[in-house]
Design an enzyme around this catalytic site. Structure first.
Site: not given
Length: 296
Positions: A40, A154
């Protein structure tokens, strides 16, 4: 000879901006980063660093509210995310050109999760932009990356500190940065007037969007005194904290830099300057402790 470092950077939304300060402190103290893996925001900062554009990225972050960056955020009421991301991702291309990961000057890995096939996806080659775009797609916030037989979100959903995916070499140190740690927050001093002004601009924009959201979905009004964004932020925080703790129980870095999950919300990008300084100061303290232990 410089001590070589295999660096792992966790996800954590705006808290991940602290990675910039950690990297700057590592370099200031003479460490050489020889490989990076990130999830991320960790993938974002790590990728920008590998491209040699971290200074530009940091300076842009410092001026986010000054430039009314909310004009770059294309909110949507899509079932798959609040933000389409087209505008801000177009801006990202200033820092993340369509470079191939295998052409970077150091080994790099970005972690995403394929919801269709229920597995981690680790990008070690191919488009850096695509890898980071997939890795930062926080579920319900940023729309996922669709493939012919995949739906990427993510990487923090399964692996928020990807220590098992960083390339190692003999004699290096494994350094992990966890920006979701259950430790007391460190609060660096920055000019109060500027911080207050950024906070005001940011909160006004979020308030306007939230009002619009309630107009369109009146049945979703706050019933438990916890706003939509606060609820979303706390849910994601809990997931990433749990994933981080599991990773740290399995893998044991030589140096662990812990940034409190209370440092800021995952959406508090107006705190860029504060988070960079937090990363720098916490890293300095941890590195000093490590050096003292080695010398004793």
């Amino acid at each position: 000879m410089k001590q070589k470092v295999a660096l792992v950077l966790s996800g954590g939304g705006a808290r991940g901006i602290a990675h910039i300060g950690v990297i700057e402190e590592l370099e200031q103290q003479g460490y050489e980063i020889t490989s990076i893996a990130g999830t991320s925001m960790g993938a974002m900062v790590g990728g920008v660093y590998a491209l040699g554009k971290m200074d530009e990225f940091r300076d842009w972050g410092y001026s986010l509210d000054k430039r009314k960056v909310f004009a770059l955020v294309d909110f949507t009421l899509s079932k798959q995310g609040l933000i389409k991301g087209d505008r801000v991702l177009k801006k990202m291309r200033d820092f993340i050109p369509d470079t191939r990961i295998e052409d970077l000057p150091l080994p790099f890995a970005a972690v995403a999760v394929d919801l269709i096939n229920k597995k981690e996806v680790v990008f070690r080659e191919g488009s850096l932009y695509h890898a980071i775009r997939a890795s930062i797609s926080i579920p319900s916030v940023l729309t996922p990356v669709k493939g012919e037989h995949s739906l990427l979100v993510d990487g923090g959903v399964l692996n928020n500190i990807p220590m098992n995916h960083v390339q190692r070499r003999d004699g290096d140190l494994l350094v992990a940065v966890n920006v979701n740690a259950n430790v007391p927050p460190y609060t660096p001093s920055i000019p109060d007037k500027e911080a207050s002004r950024k906070r005001s601009l940011y909160q006004d924009k979020m308030k306007d969007f939230y009002k619009d959201l309630l107009k369109r979905h009146p049945q979703e009004e706050e019933e438990k005194n916890l706003g939509y964004f606060a609820l979303l932020s706390r849910t994601i925080d809990l997931i990433t904290m749990q994933m981080s703790d599991l990773a740290l129980q399995t893998y044991h870095p030589d140096i662990l830099v812990e940034i409190s999950h209370e440092s800021c919300s995952i959406f508090d990008f107006y705190k860029a300057e504060e988070m960079v300084e937090t990363g720098r100061q916490v890293a300095r303290s941890v590195l000093e402790t490590h050096l003292s232990r080695d010398n004793s």
